[in-house]
Scaffold this motif. Structure first.
Motif, PDB file in Angstrom:
ATOM      1  N   HIS B  13       0.894  -1.352   0.101  1.00 56.52           N
ATOM      2  CA  HIS B  13      -0.145  -0.101  -0.013  1.00 56.52           C
ATOM      3  C   HIS B  13       0.850   1.463  -0.043  1.00 56.52           C
ATOM      4  N   ARG B  23      -6.688  -2.154  -2.499  1.00 56.31           N
ATOM      5  CA  ARG B  23      -6.476  -1.000  -1.810  1.00 56.31           C
ATOM      6  C   ARG B  23      -7.565  -0.648  -1.009  1.00 56.31           C
ATOM      7  N   GLU B  27      -7.854  -0.164   2.961  1.00 49.88           N
ATOM      8  CA  GLU B  27      -8.016   1.386   3.452  1.00 49.88           C
ATOM      9  C   GLU B  27      -9.416   1.146   4.479  1.00 49.88           C
ATOM     10  N   ARG B  37      -2.549   1.688  11.138  1.00 49.17           N
ATOM     11  CA  ARG B  37      -2.260   2.978  10.754  1.00 49.17           C
ATOM     12  C   ARG B  37      -0.614   3.063  11.192  1.00 49.17           C
TER      13      ARG B  37
END
Lengths: 209, 461
Positions: B13, B23, B27, B37
Motif C-alpha cells: 500500500h 487498496r 483502507e 495505521r
C-alpha cells in the motif's frame, strides 16, 4: 532527513525498525522547522534545505536519472514544503518521511509524464544483485552514516530477487506490472517478493536494534 | 507467513502497488485499526530509510537561490551559490576563517586574476598546535608568497591562532591589507596585482561563488553544536573584494562586463554568456565536460572594444588564449582554449593565420595539481581545504585520516563528499582521545571500508 530515523517505539509495542540514538532529537528538529515554516519563517526553510536537500536530491537523481530533472524536482518539492508546511502533522509520521513522500510523488509524476523505461536503462543502474552502492556520503549526511549502513546491511541480507523488487519499487517508481515485466515474473510473485522483502527487512532491523 | 493479512499488505500500500480492490479493502481496515495505521507510518519510515541508501550526491549550487526566487524569499546569509544554506552557517569561525581565506586566496588566484590574496599570520600564540600545511602542492597558493616567519617551520600554516584579538569586524589596514578581527585567529590579507591584467569586457567573478564550506565528521559521531559563522565568510569575501577594488582602481571592468549564467563546475553546468565581452577561458576552473557559450557574441565592429580578432569566418581569437567558434545559429559562439602550439595572430601583421588544424572539439585541460590544506585548532576541531582532487572512481570517495606523531594507526576523520571533495572546505573533529596529529593523509577509499586507509592521494604533515 534524519527524522526518518526517529523512533516510534511504544506506540504499537515494538521498536521502530530504524530507530537511532539521536532520532528523537532529529524528529523534533524537523517538526520544529516545519512548524516555523508554517509560520512563514524563511530561515527555517533554509535550515530544512540544509539537512534534507542532500538525501532528497540523491533520491531524485537515482529515480529521475538526469541532474536537471533532479534539480527541478528538488526545487519543486521545497516550494511545496513551504506552501504545505502547515499541513504537516507530527502525529502522522516523521517530518522527513512526509517530505520524502512528497518528493516520491513528484518523481512519480515526472516519470509518468516522460515514460518509465528511461530510468531503468539509462540511470545509475542497479548492479546484478540489485544493490545500490554508496558512492559518497556528504558532510552533514555523515550524521546518519551508521543508520544508512544499518539499512544497507539489512538490504544485503535480503534474497536478491526480493531486494531487486523492493528497490525497483522504491527507486524506480515502477508499478507492479512494470516490475513483473522487467523481472519476467507473474505479478502475484512480484508482489509477494516485495511484501516478503519489506517484512524481512523490518525483522532484520528489529533484530539488530 | 500469511502475507495477505492487512498488516502485511502495508508495504504494498505504501508503495502504491495494491490493485483497486486490495487498496479499498486495506483502507477499510486502516480506518478501523489504529495499529494498522501505526504500521503504515512505520513502513513509510522504512521506505524513506531505504531511499536514504541512494548514492549520496550534493545538489548543485544555485538550487537554493532558485527556491528563494520562486518563493520571493530572502534569507540572510543563505544565498549565494552555497551548496546548502546552513552548512555554511555551521563551521568553526576561529580557524575556519584561516582555511576559508586560504580557499579564497585560491579562488582569487584562479578566478579573479586581477588580484591575489596572501595570508600572513599576525601571531601564532597557541604553542604546540600550529596548523599544518598541505603536502604536495604545498600551502594555499596565495599563502606561498608569505614565506615562513621566524619560528615557523617549513610546512606550517602561514596562518596561525592569535590571542588577544579584539573587535568583531575586518579591519582594513590600508588599501592592500586587512585583518580579520574578533577571532582567535587574526589574519592579515594582502592583495597584489597580478601580471595578467584583466581584459576589458571580462566579468567580475561573483563573490565567493566557489567557496563551499561543509562539515565532515568521523563516522557515527555527530559534531558538537556549531556557532553560526557563515556571515563572517561573506564579510571576508566582501572585504577582500573591496580591498581588491581599492588596490586596483582600474579594476571595475569596462566597457561591458559579460553577463554570465552557470558555473561551469560540472558537466551539467555550462557557462552561458548572455551579453558583453568574452571571458578568459584560462581563468575558469571549468569542468572538462562543461562548455562556455556566448549567446550574443560581439559583432565584428565591436571586436576592437573587446580585444577580439577574427581568425577566419568561423573563429575568433580573444587575446587570452581562447578561440571562439561560431555555432550553426550564426550568433552564438563556443569558447575553447587554444590548442597547444597555437600562435595567435600578430596584431602588427594582419596576414591570416595559416593554421588549418584548429577544429572545435573537446579541449581537455591538463589536470591541475591537487593539494590539501588542513588546519587544526587547539580543541581538536579541524578544517581542510581541498583543491583539484581528481574525480574519484565510481564506488570510491576520498577519506581524511590523521596520523599521530608516534606512528600509531591512522584515524579516520571522515569522508570528503564526492561532489564537493575535489574543491571545498570541510570541517572535522578529532575523535576523543586522539593525540595531536603528526600528519594527514587523503586516501581513495571505498566508502564502506572505514578500517584501512586506501591508496594515498596526498599526505604530509
Amino acid at each position: 532527513m534524519e527524522s526518518v530515523l526517529q523512533s516510534s517505539a511504544g506506540q504499537c509495542g515494538r521498536e521502530s525498525p530504524v530507530a537511532a540514538p539521536a532520532a528523537g532529537e532529529r524528529a523534533v528538529r524537523d517538526a520544529t522547522l516545519l512548524r516555523r515554516m508554517a509560520n512563514q519563517d524563511a530561515r527555517a526553510l533554509a535550515e530544512l534545505y540544509a539537512v534534507w536537500s542532500g538525501p532528497l536530491y540523491s533520491y531524485a537523481l537515482r529515480t529521475l536519472v538526469t541532474p536537471e530533472d533532479a534539480e527541478d524536482a528538488l526545487q519543486e518539492v521545497f516550494v511545496k514544503f513551504w506552501k504545505r508546511a502547515h499541513a504537516y502533522d507530527p502525529a502522522l509520521g516523521s517530518g522527513f518521511t512526509w517530505g520524502w513522500m512528497i518528493m516520491r510523488s513528484h518523481c512519480c509524476d515526472i516519470l509518468r509524464r516522460r515514460g518509465r523505461r528511461k530510468a531503468l536503462h539509462s540511470g545509475p543502474s542497479l548492479d546484478d544483485s540489485g544493490s545500490a552502492p554508496i558512492l559518497a556520503i556528504t558532510g552533514a549526511d555523515l550524521l546518519q552514516r551508521d543508520e544508512v549502513r544499518r539499512v544497507i546491511g539489512a538490504l544485503d541480507q535480503l534474497p536478491a530477487p526480493e531486494r531487486r523488487a523492493v528497490e525497483m519499487a522504491v527507486f524506480l517508481e515502477y508499478t507492479g506490472e512494470e516490475i513483473a515485466g522487467e523481472l519476467r515474473q507473474p505479478l502475484g510473485s512480484v508482489k509477494s517478493r516485495i511484501r516478503r522483502g519489506l517484512i524481512r527487512l523490518r525483522n532484520i532491523l528489529q533484530r539488530h536494534e | 507467513m500469511n502475507d495477505k493479512e492487512p498488516v502485511d499488505q502495508t508495504g504494498l500500500h505504501a508503495l502504491g502497488l495494491l490493485d483497486e480492490r486490495e487498496r479499498l479493502d486495506y483502507e477499510r481496515e486502516l480506518a478501523a485499526d489504529p495499529a494498522l495505521r501505526q504500521a503504515l507510518r512505520e513502513t513509510r519510515d522504512q521506505l524513506a530509510a531505504i531511499a536514504l541508501t541512494a548514492p549520496q550526491v550534493v545538489p548543485p549550487a544555485g538550487v537554493w537561490d532558485r527556491i528563494e526566487d520562486r518563493l520571493n524569499l530572502s534569507v540572510p546569509g543563505a544565498r549565494g551559490n552555497r551548496r546548502t544554506a546552513s552548512r555554511l552557517l555551521r563551521f568553526h569561525p576561529a580557524w575556519a576563517a584561516v582555511a576559508a581565506l586560504a580557499a579564497l586566496s585560491t579562488w582569487l588566484g584562479v578566478r579573479h586574476h586581477e588580484v591575489s590574496a596572501r595570508l600572513t599570520a599576525l601571531e601564532n600564540s597557541q604553542a604546540g598546535r600550529p596548523g599544518k600545511a598541505g603536502p604536495r602542492g604545498g600551502p594555499a597558493p596565495g599563502a606561498e608568497r608569505g614565506g615562513p616567519r621566524p619560528g615557523q617551520e617549513p610546512g606550517d600554516l602561514p596562518g596561525g591562532v592569535a590571542q588577544g584579538a579584539a573587535g568583531r569586524e575586518l579591519q582594513p589596514l590600508d588599501g592592500r591589507t586587512m585583518r580579520a578581527m574578533g577571532l582567535p585567529a587574526s589574519v592579515q590579507i594582502e592583495l597584489d596585482r597580478l601580471r595578467a591584467a584583466q581584459r576589458p569586457g571580462e566579468p567580475t567573478p561573483n563573490g565567493v561563488a566557489d567557496l563551499r564550506l561543509m562539515e565532515m565528521h568521523p563516522p557515527g559521531r555527530e559534531a558538537p553544536a556549531r556557532r553560526e559563522g557563515g556571515s563572517l565568510v561573506t564579510k571576508v569575501a566582501d572585504a577582500i573584494a573591496a580591498a581588491a577594488a581599492a588596490a586596483n582602481p582600474a579594476a571595475p571592468l569596462s566597457p561591458t562586463p559579460a553577463v554570465l549564467r552557470g558555473q561551469g563546475s560540472s558537466p551539467a553546468s555550462d557557462i552561458v554568456i548572455e551579453q558583453g565581452g568574452t571571458v578568459n577561458l584560462n581563468s575558469l576552473n571549468l569542468h572538462p565536460d562543461a562548455q562556455v557559450v556566448h549567446q550574443n557574441f560581439p559583432a565584428d565592429s565591436e571586436f576592437g572594444r573587446y580585444g577580439l580578432s577574427r581568425l577566419d569566418a568561423d573563429r575568433v581569437w580573444d587575446g587570452n588564449g581562447g578561440i571562439w567558434y561560431r555555432q550553426p545559429d550564426g550568433h552564438s559562439y563556443l569558447g575553447q582554449k587554444a590548442p597547444a602550439g597555437f600562435h595567435p595572430p600578430d596584431p602588427d601583421d594582419p596576414a591570416p593565420v595559416a593554421d588549418t588544424t584548429l577544429r572545435p572539439g573537446p579541449a581537455k585541460p591538463a589536470a591541475p595539481e591537487p593539494y590539501a590544506f588542513p588546519v587544526i585548532s587547539n580543541d581538536g576541531q579541524g578544517m581542510i581545504v581541498t583543491q583539484n582532487l581528481p574525480e574519484p572512481a565510481p564506488g570510491f570517495g576520498y577519506a581524511l585520516w590523521s596520523q599521530d606523531a608516534n606512528g600509531g594507526s591512522p584515524v579516520l576523520l571522515g569522508f570528503l563528499p564526492q561532489a564537493e571533495g575535489v574543491n571545498g572546505v570541510f570541517s572535522f573533529d578529532l575523535p576523543p582521545g586522539t593525540s595531536v596529529p603528526g600528519g594527514y593523509r587523503i586516501t581513495r577509499q571505498i566508502l564502506t571500508d572505514v578500517t584501512t586507509p586506501g591508496s594515498t592521494l596526498l599526505q604530509g604533515p
